[in-house]
Scaffold this motif. Structure first.
Motif, PDB file in Angstrom:
ATOM      1  N   SER B  15       5.091  14.412 -13.388  1.00 54.33           N
ATOM      2  CA  SER B  15       5.532  15.790 -13.619  1.00 54.33           C
ATOM      3  C   SER B  15       6.215  15.929 -14.976  1.00 54.33           C
ATOM      4  O   SER B  15       6.057  16.930 -15.668  1.00 54.33           O
ATOM      5  CB  SER B  15       6.458  16.255 -12.492  1.00 54.33           C
ATOM      6  N   GLY B  16       6.974  14.889 -15.367  1.00 51.18           N
ATOM      7  CA  GLY B  16       7.593  14.916 -16.698  1.00 51.18           C
ATOM      8  C   GLY B  16       6.528  14.924 -17.777  1.00 51.18           C
ATOM      9  O   GLY B  16       6.623  15.652 -18.768  1.00 51.18           O
ATOM     10  N   GLU B  17       5.484  14.116 -17.568  1.00 49.88           N
ATOM     11  CA  GLU B  17       4.377  14.048 -18.522  1.00 49.88           C
ATOM     12  C   GLU B  17       3.708  15.412 -18.657  1.00 49.88           C
ATOM     13  O   GLU B  17       3.389  15.862 -19.757  1.00 49.88           O
ATOM     14  CB  GLU B  17       3.355  12.995 -18.068  1.00 49.88           C
ATOM     15  N   GLU B  18       3.516  16.054 -17.503  1.00 43.89           N
ATOM     16  CA  GLU B  18       2.880  17.371 -17.522  1.00 43.89           C
ATOM     17  C   GLU B  18       3.725  18.362 -18.316  1.00 43.89           C
ATOM     18  O   GLU B  18       3.211  19.101 -19.158  1.00 43.89           O
ATOM     19  CB  GLU B  18       2.688  17.873 -16.080  1.00 43.89           C
ATOM     20  N   ILE B  21       3.452  17.583 -22.102  1.00 45.91           N
ATOM     21  CA  ILE B  21       2.183  18.009 -22.693  1.00 45.91           C
ATOM     22  C   ILE B  21       2.153  19.523 -22.844  1.00 45.91           C
ATOM     23  O   ILE B  21       1.799  20.060 -23.898  1.00 45.91           O
ATOM     24  CB  ILE B  21       1.004  17.512 -21.824  1.00 45.91           C
ATOM     25  N   SER B  22       2.569  20.207 -21.790  1.00 48.78           N
ATOM     26  CA  SER B  22       2.559  21.660 -21.837  1.00 48.78           C
ATOM     27  C   SER B  22       3.513  22.172 -22.931  1.00 48.78           C
ATOM     28  O   SER B  22       3.182  23.077 -23.693  1.00 48.78           O
ATOM     29  CB  SER B  22       2.942  22.169 -20.443  1.00 48.78           C
ATOM     30  N   HIS B  23       4.670  21.534 -23.025  1.00 48.35           N
ATOM     31  CA  HIS B  23       5.639  21.915 -24.059  1.00 48.35           C
ATOM     32  C   HIS B  23       5.083  21.670 -25.463  1.00 48.35           C
ATOM     33  O   HIS B  23       5.199  22.519 -26.349  1.00 48.35           O
ATOM     34  CB  HIS B  23       6.936  21.128 -23.849  1.00 48.35           C
ATOM     35  N   CYS B  24       4.458  20.510 -25.671  1.00 44.88           N
ATOM     36  CA  CYS B  24       3.895  20.189 -26.987  1.00 44.88           C
ATOM     37  C   CYS B  24       2.788  21.167 -27.371  1.00 44.88           C
ATOM     38  O   CYS B  24       2.726  21.641 -28.505  1.00 44.88           O
ATOM     39  CB  CYS B  24       3.352  18.765 -27.003  1.00 44.88           C
ATOM     40  N   LEU B  25       1.911  21.467 -26.414  1.00 45.93           N
ATOM     41  CA  LEU B  25       0.817  22.400 -26.701  1.00 45.93           C
ATOM     42  C   LEU B  25       1.369  23.754 -27.140  1.00 45.93           C
ATOM     43  O   LEU B  25       0.895  24.353 -28.104  1.00 45.93           O
ATOM     44  CB  LEU B  25      -0.066  22.580 -25.461  1.00 45.93           C
ATOM     45  N   ASN B  26       2.396  24.213 -26.444  1.00 50.54           N
ATOM     46  CA  ASN B  26       2.965  25.518 -26.779  1.00 50.54           C
ATOM     47  C   ASN B  26       3.737  25.508 -28.084  1.00 50.54           C
ATOM     48  O   ASN B  26       3.702  26.472 -28.839  1.00 50.54           O
ATOM     49  CB  ASN B  26       3.908  25.990 -25.661  1.00 50.54           C
ATOM     50  N   GLN B 131      -6.337  20.994 -20.883  1.00 48.16           N
ATOM     51  CA  GLN B 131      -6.106  22.401 -20.513  1.00 48.16           C
ATOM     52  C   GLN B 131      -6.523  22.660 -19.061  1.00 48.16           C
ATOM     53  O   GLN B 131      -5.811  23.348 -18.326  1.00 48.16           O
ATOM     54  CB  GLN B 131      -6.887  23.335 -21.449  1.00 48.16           C
ATOM     55  N   ASP B 132      -7.661  22.073 -18.659  1.00 46.57           N
ATOM     56  CA  ASP B 132      -8.134  22.263 -17.274  1.00 46.57           C
ATOM     57  C   ASP B 132      -7.119  21.697 -16.289  1.00 46.57           C
ATOM     58  O   ASP B 132      -6.814  22.303 -15.265  1.00 46.57           O
ATOM     59  CB  ASP B 132      -9.480  21.550 -17.058  1.00 46.57           C
ATOM     60  N   LEU B 133      -6.608  20.523 -16.605  1.00 45.17           N
ATOM     61  CA  LEU B 133      -5.646  19.876 -15.716  1.00 45.17           C
ATOM     62  C   LEU B 133      -4.376  20.717 -15.578  1.00 45.17           C
ATOM     63  O   LEU B 133      -3.843  20.882 -14.483  1.00 45.17           O
ATOM     64  CB  LEU B 133      -5.279  18.490 -16.258  1.00 45.17           C
ATOM     65  N   LEU B 145      -1.883  14.687 -11.393  1.00 47.90           N
ATOM     66  CA  LEU B 145      -3.053  14.144 -12.078  1.00 47.90           C
ATOM     67  C   LEU B 145      -2.694  13.576 -13.449  1.00 47.90           C
ATOM     68  O   LEU B 145      -3.525  13.000 -14.110  1.00 47.90           O
ATOM     69  CB  LEU B 145      -4.113  15.217 -12.228  1.00 47.90           C
ATOM     70  N   PHE B 146      -1.430  13.790 -13.821  1.00 49.13           N
ATOM     71  CA  PHE B 146      -1.051  13.336 -15.159  1.00 49.13           C
ATOM     72  C   PHE B 146      -0.583  11.895 -15.110  1.00 49.13           C
ATOM     73  O   PHE B 146       0.297  11.542 -14.336  1.00 49.13           O
ATOM     74  CB  PHE B 146       0.018  14.248 -15.745  1.00 49.13           C
ATOM     75  N   GLN B 147      -1.223  11.103 -15.953  1.00 46.07           N
ATOM     76  CA  GLN B 147      -0.890   9.681 -15.962  1.00 46.07           C
ATOM     77  C   GLN B 147       0.519   9.453 -16.488  1.00 46.07           C
ATOM     78  O   GLN B 147       0.995  10.178 -17.348  1.00 46.07           O
ATOM     79  CB  GLN B 147      -1.862   8.969 -16.895  1.00 46.07           C
TER      80      GLN B 147
END
Lengths: 325, 528
Positions: B15-18, B21-26, B131-133, B145-147
């Motif tokens: 969940s931290g990884e997710e 990633i979401s934070h970096c993308l934004n 993005q799909d994930l 699903l996030f490694q």
């Protein structure tokens, strides 16, 4: 006229090694890992490279591949066609050129390309007739018609000047590099410079270098392990602020090219030796990231072909290959 | 890679990884700004133009890489490789100019490429389907699903960001600084989850062990303090005026109305003004484990000065992880260690690691009206040209016993706050300048006129051999006539160093100090 080919390898982020097709960002170009022929013509030479483009002369035409900056575009323009070796831009944006009236016994130094274009030099110095001006990160060198080398530039990197600035000949003013006068194998016939280093070749085919070792910090900022192991590698043991002869495995030097942290040497026998950074495959060695000592590169040439000149662009390298028989 | 064990009490693995990633993308992979920069005519004032001088070629490549991070249609290794190339280009420019003259665009390029690179590294395991994930996860279709992020990648991400913060400077936009702090918070969370999931609660699990080090320091055991033995304690013959407490009014009075007009304001020590700092109480800077907990297990990078003093031969700087700095230079006995003296000196640690900024407070004295440069200082004209600081400039000084700042002056008034350990300080008034043999403009055009030629350690007979002291007598006869004051600055004390006063500073134990530079002048009062 003999048939000639320009070979190239190395950095190619803007497709600057490709003179036949433009860039397709959907399939962006990768670096060229080995020397291969990019242009064929009876009369070709490499002229200049910026970070993102390469300028060559093909017969009467000056051609650009990649994404040219303002400086490269200027050199390509007709106005400079006859004196393109008489202007150079340093890594800090300063420009040096001979007098605008074409007098090649005056060197003007400008704070930027803009200042060059409005002809507002910071300094204007009378010198012996100039054959060629080259630049590196912070210093300029000029070769005179009598085979002397003149240097000037930023004092923070004094070693790049190859001479000790004194009150009479300050670092900021073009002044002769005394250590290159009266060498055992005669006056200088060629100079080449980039990064923190300059080299000169004598009439008698000896190679001299001066400058600073590449900054170790230049590698630490670049992650992914890539190149990190090279952090402390020296380019030449001989590289200091005093011009020193470099032994290239005992060979006589026909031509040489200094790149950003690397060097190419062509021997009088036509053999190619390289040393230094190879992170972008600029040495044409696909298996390693750095050459700590001279390594011979043997490009796949056609029968009867021979390398006759070498040049270094921005992290890419060029060979002139001639058909001899 | 350890495999996560699901545990009800623990956060969902990945969940931290997710979040990361979401934070970096934004935050770092938005091509809008870059796209606008390439439009003609120029975009409106809402768009940050600072990258434009890098030139169209670089902007175009950066845009391709930024879009590539978003749509992930280009190979992962291509994007990393080209980002490295852009970092190199910016880095080369850093060495083409004097530090302060590096065009802003190259710093900005270095930051942009660095932040984009950490985003791309974080997405490596989901490349092509990130993005799909994210979408699926948001719709609660398929959680977890996030490694788990490999610790090597965490190290790398911290390293890349810190190199950007140190080499290019902190981001100018507040928004970006907040985004970076968030990345560090998330990395902390990810490491915590991974140590919980591995079934170990040992805090040192979060601490990377540097390869091939002589010995591993077990932070949890021992008494969690830096070595406090002081090797020697110089006698104090000319003590500095000391106050237990001092009000701002009385402090101003002291410095604005000096006893001796010819001397100007004098140094004072205030003893009890740091008592309430968290750094001296519940968030102790004297504790290696506390400092490690504030630096992502010691992963954060810091610039370290190597060698005894910046005027010595062989002095240099390097950037290493905080953990390495502690292991090599703070916790090792320098007599057995071959690492030599390392000093985290004059570094704005607090803009780099804001969490530590909360452990201290700016002393009120820094907001005092203070006198202009004293007329007896040969550098007075130079110092009065400096613009007025809005806020004090903070610097951290953290090192083992035996670090030396050679005799020098600074262009600001200074409150030196001693948080951990003790230091010897010797001060000479500006009017003594001639007797202190200031240096000149040295090789390479560096102006060293704020640094004295004298080695106080040799003069005082603490360092070197008798011959060297005799030699100094001969070479610098005036130095022995110069009047000075001195002190041992103890833990919890503040020393006021007036603008233009020469000072020699030498740590007598492990030491952590903070300097506050300020120059609010009397004019402020007159304006009112």
């Amino acid at each position: 006229m003999a048939y000639k080919e320009l070979y190239a390898c190395g950095f190619n982020a803007w497709n600057q090694l490709n003179f036949t097709t433009g860039i397709n960002w959907a399939q962006p170009p990768r670096n060229e890992r080995v020397f291969h022929s990019i242009v064929q013509h009876p009369d070709i030479e490499f002229v200049y490279a910026s970070i993102s483009a390469v300028l060559i002369r093909k017969g009467p035409d000056l051609l650009i591949a990649g994404h040219p900056d303002a400086f490269l575009t200027l050199i390509q323009s007709r106005r400079l066609q006859n004196c393109r070796h008489h202007i150079a831009i340093a890594g800090n944006g300063k420009v040096a050129a001979i007098g605008l009236d074409g007098s090649n016994s005056i060197i003007n130094t400008y704070g930027s390309l803009n200042e060059y274009q409005i002809n507002k030099p910071q300094t204007s110095v009378r010198v012996p007739t100039i054959k060629r001006i080259v630049a590196n990160r912070t210093a300029f060198h000029a070769l005179t018609s009598t085979g002397d080398v003149v240097s000037w530039g930023d004092l923070r990197f004094e070693a790049l000047l190859g001479r000790e600035p004194i009150e009479e000949y300050p670092g900021s003013h073009p002044s002769v590099v005394d250590d290159l006068a009266a060498l055992p194998t005669g006056p200088i016939r060629k100079i080449t410079s980039q990064g923190f280093m300059t080299a000169a070749i004598t009439e008698g085919n000896d190679l001299y270098v001066w400058g600073e070792q590449p900054k170790p910090e230049l590698r630490t900022g670049n992650g992914n392990g890539k190149g990190k192991e090279n952090a402390q590698l020296k380019l030449f043991e001989e590289l200091t602020g005093v011009p020193s002869a470099v032994d290239v495995l005992g060979y006589d030097v026909l031509d040489a090219a200094i790149g950003e942290g690397y060097a190419l040497v062509l021997t009088t026998e036509g053999r190619l030796f390289v040393i230094g950074d190879n992170i972008n495959c600029q040495l044409g060695l696909p298996e390693i990231t750095h050459a700590a000592e001279w390594i011979e590169v043997i490009p796949s040439l056609q029968r009867g072909q021979r390398i006759t000149a070498v040049w270094a662009g921005y992290k890419n390298s060029f060979l002139l290959v001639e058909q001899l028989f | 890679m350890m495999s996560p064990v699901s545990n009800v009490e623990n956060p969902r693995p990945g969940s931290g990884e997710e979040e990361l990633i979401s934070h970096c993308l934004n935050s770092f992979c938005n091509p809008e700004q870059l796209e606008a920069l390439q439009q003609e005519p120029e975009p409106g004032p809402n768009f940050d133009q600072s990258l434009r001088p890098c030139g169209d070629a670089i902007l175009q490549l950066l845009l391709v890489l930024c879009k590539g991070a978003q749509d992930q249609k280009l190979p992962h290794n291509y994007i990393i490789e080209r980002l490295d190339d852009l970092l190199e280009i910016a880095n080369e420019k850093f060495y083409a100019f004097p530090f302060k003259e590096v065009p802003f665009c190259w710093r900005e390029l270095f930051r942009c490429a660095s932040f984009l690179k950490i985003s791309v590294l974080a997405m490596e395991s989901t490349w092509g389907k990130t993005q799909d994930l994210l979408e699926a996860s948001q719709n609660c279709e398929s959680p977890a699903l996030f490694q788990i992020l490999d610790e090597i990648v965490v190290d790398e991400v911290v390293r890349i960001i810190d190199m950007a913060l140190i080499m290019a400077g902190p981001p100018t936009l507040h928004e970006t600084r907040v985004s970076i702090d968030r990345v560090f918070d998330l990395l902390q969370k990810i490491l915590k989850a991974s140590s919980l999931n591995s079934g170990s609660s040992d805090a040192s699990n979060n601490v990377p062990s540097p390869p091939s080090k002589r010995r591993k320091i077990n932070v949890a055991s021992s008494d969690d303090r830096f070595p406090m033995l002081s090797s020697f304690s110089p006698p104090i013959l000319k003590p500095i005026l000391k106050f237990e407490t001092l009000s701002l009014g009385k402090f101003e009075d002291q410095i604005l109305h000096p006893k001796d007009e010819n001397l100007g304001s004098e140094p004072v020590i205030i003893q009890n003004c740091l008592d309430f700092w968290p750094a001296r109480n519940e968030r102790p800077w004297s504790s290696p484990s506390y400092l490690l907990s504030k630096t992502i297990g010691g992963r954060r990078l810091v610039p370290v000065e190597l060698g005894r003093s910046y005027v010595d031969e062989g002095w240099g700087q390097k950037i290493i992880s905080f953990k390495e700095f502690l292991d090599e230079y703070m916790l090792n006995d320098p007599k057995i260690s071959d690492a030599g003296v390392g000093y985290l000196a004059q570094h704005n640690l607090f803009s780099q690691i804001p969490a530590l900024r909360n452990d201290i407070a700016i002393p009120d004295f820094c907001y005092a009206s203070c006198p202009p440069p004293h007329h007896s200082s040969p550098l007075a004209a130079k110092h009065s040209e400096l613009p007025q600081l809005e806020d004090p400039l903070l610097n951290a000084w953290f090192g083992p016993a035996g670090t030396i700042s050679p005799l020098h002056t600074d262009p600001y008034h200074n409150i030196l706050a001693q948080v951990v350990g003790k230091k010897y300080v010797r001060l000479y008034a500006p009017r003594e300048s001639e007797k202190l043999y200031p240096r000149d403009i040295e090789d390479g055009g560096v102006d060293m006129s704020n640094t004295s030629t004298l080695d106080i350690g040799v003069l005082a007979g603490w360092d070197g051999i008798v011959e060297e002291k005799e030699d100094a007598h001969e070479k610098f006869p005036l130095a022995f006539e110069a009047d000075y004051v001195e002190c041992i600055l103890n833990e919890g004390e503040c020393l006021y160093i007036p603008l233009g006063w020469w000072h020699y500073v030498r740590s007598l134990s492990s030491s952590f100090s903070v300097s506050f530079w300020f120059n609010g002048s009397e004019k402020v009062e007159e304006d009112l």
